[in-house]
Design an enzyme around this catalytic site. Structure first.
Site, mmCIF file in Angstrom:
data_model
loop_
_atom_site.group_PDB
_atom_site.id
_atom_site.type_symbol
_atom_site.label_atom_id
_atom_site.label_comp_id
_atom_site.label_asym_id
_atom_site.label_seq_id
_atom_site.Cartn_x
_atom_site.Cartn_y
_atom_site.Cartn_z
ATOM 1 N N ASP A 1 10.078 8.097 11.408
ATOM 2 C CA ASP A 1 8.819 7.999 10.647
ATOM 3 C C ASP A 1 8.685 9.233 9.754
ATOM 4 O O ASP A 1 9.480 9.422 8.841
ATOM 5 C CB ASP A 1 7.670 7.810 11.649
ATOM 6 C CG ASP A 1 6.404 7.269 11.010
ATOM 7 O OD1 ASP A 1 6.212 7.466 9.806
ATOM 8 O OD2 ASP A 1 5.568 6.670 11.727
ATOM 9 N N ARG B 1 0.849 -1.195 0.000
ATOM 10 C CA ARG B 1 0.000 0.000 0.000
ATOM 11 C C ARG B 1 0.878 1.236 0.000
ATOM 12 O O ARG B 1 2.045 1.188 0.396
ATOM 13 C CB ARG B 1 -0.901 0.021 1.236
ATOM 14 C CG ARG B 1 -0.165 0.208 2.565
ATOM 15 C CD ARG B 1 -1.158 0.615 3.654
ATOM 16 N NE ARG B 1 -0.567 0.713 4.989
ATOM 17 C CZ ARG B 1 0.091 1.771 5.436
ATOM 18 N NH1 ARG B 1 0.312 2.818 4.672
ATOM 19 N NH2 ARG B 1 0.572 1.788 6.662
HETATM 20 CA CA CA Z 1 4.622 7.248 8.299
#
Ligand code: CA
Length: 297
Positions: free
Chosen positions: A202, A101
């Site tokens: 992240d 995805r």
């Molecule tokens: Ca992320």
């Protein structure tokens, strides 16, 4: 830095909050709930939130110059008409990889959309099924990088010659030489290696002084890193361990917005961090961010 203040500002029952983008035109914060399959738009001045649902996971949503947004839904980059909630497919990625995805995406200063993929499986450990793509205004799709585990944060240096990039499982923040004319990447190197307890790198954003702010999943923090030296300048602690991404916003770009996730926490962890999933606002950092870019297509 005793003047730094962290507050929880909005939480519409978010499972996996991600991809905050400040929209200067209407002074709103755009962010997604990947697992909740929603795009949210929140106004700090009225505290109102508007949402559009998607029919699959939504990895990112970014503004589009011609109006509306482009979102990464499943393995498709789609145009989103906010008023009608209709989506139109612009490009498909990883068509041979049904378990993948789209994940984080961002628009470069030239108006290209860059977005990467990852596996939906929890057992992906190290087989690097993801890639990083770019989409130009004429809807040409290019694979910039293969062999990616979890394609995540990106941003560009003030002089636009460097792209910073995070493949989370590499546990590092990397840099590429970036050709803003052609959109090609080269000369990958490590800018910062995560330290014990800092979690997974992240989402990230670059401030107006050229320093990086990196949200750390399972780290409950945002790291401020000087990419010129690789030195960690500051650590901002958040009251949620799964901090996912950040961007600067507000009238003068001095507020740092940080998204987080509640998905994957145990019942006892949720009791300990009741605001998990929320978007937080950090004030008093003494730095400002830069306006976001809109997809040129
Ligand atoms: Ca992320």
């Amino acid at each position: 830095m005793s003047s730094v203040k962290v507050e929880c500002v909005v939480n519409p029952g978010t499972l996996l909050g991600e991809g905050p983008v400040w929209e200067e035109s209407d002074q709103k914060l755009l962010f997604v709930d990947i697992a909740g399959q929603k795009i949210h738009r929140w106004s700090p001045s009225t505290n109102q939130i508007e949402s559009v649902g998607t029919d699959d996971t939504v990895g990112f949503a970014v503004p589009r110059r011609s109006g509306g947004y482009v979102a990464g839904v499943g393995r498709s980059m789609v145009a989103v008409d906010w008023s009608t909630q209709k989506t139109t497919t612009l490009a498909k990625v990883d068509e041979d990889k049904p378990n993948n995805r789209l994940n984080d995406g961002k628009v470069d200063p030239a108006g290209r959309l860059l977005a990467g993929t990852m596996s939906k499986d929890d057992s992906f450990g190290g087989n690097k099924p993801g890639s990083l793509f770019s989409l130009t205004s004429d809807l040409t799709l290019t694979k910039l990088q293969g062999q990616v585990d979890i394609s995540n944060g990106m941003d560009w240096s003030l002089d636009q010659s460097t792209m910073f990039y995070i493949d989370s499982l590499s546990l590092s923040v990397d840099a590429f030489d970036y050709d803003m004319v052609t959109g090609q990447l080269g000369n990958r190197r490590v800018v910062y290696r995560m330290k014990e307890g800092e979690g997974l790198p992240d989402g990230m954003t670059l401030d107006a002084d050229g320093r990086l702010w990196v949200a750390c999943y399972n780290g409950g923090r945002v790291l401020n890193i000087d990419p010129a030296t690789g030195v960690r300048l500051q650590t901002i602690s958040l009251p949620a361990t799964k901090t996912t991404s950040c961007c600067f916003g507000g009238p003068d770009y001095s507020d740092l917005y940080v998204t987080s996730a509640s998905l994957g926490l145990s019942q006892s962890e949720i009791k300990q961090q009741p605001d998990a999933g929320a978007t937080f606002r950090v004030r008093g950092l003494g730095v400002k961010g830069r306006p976001s870019h809109s997809f040129a297509g």
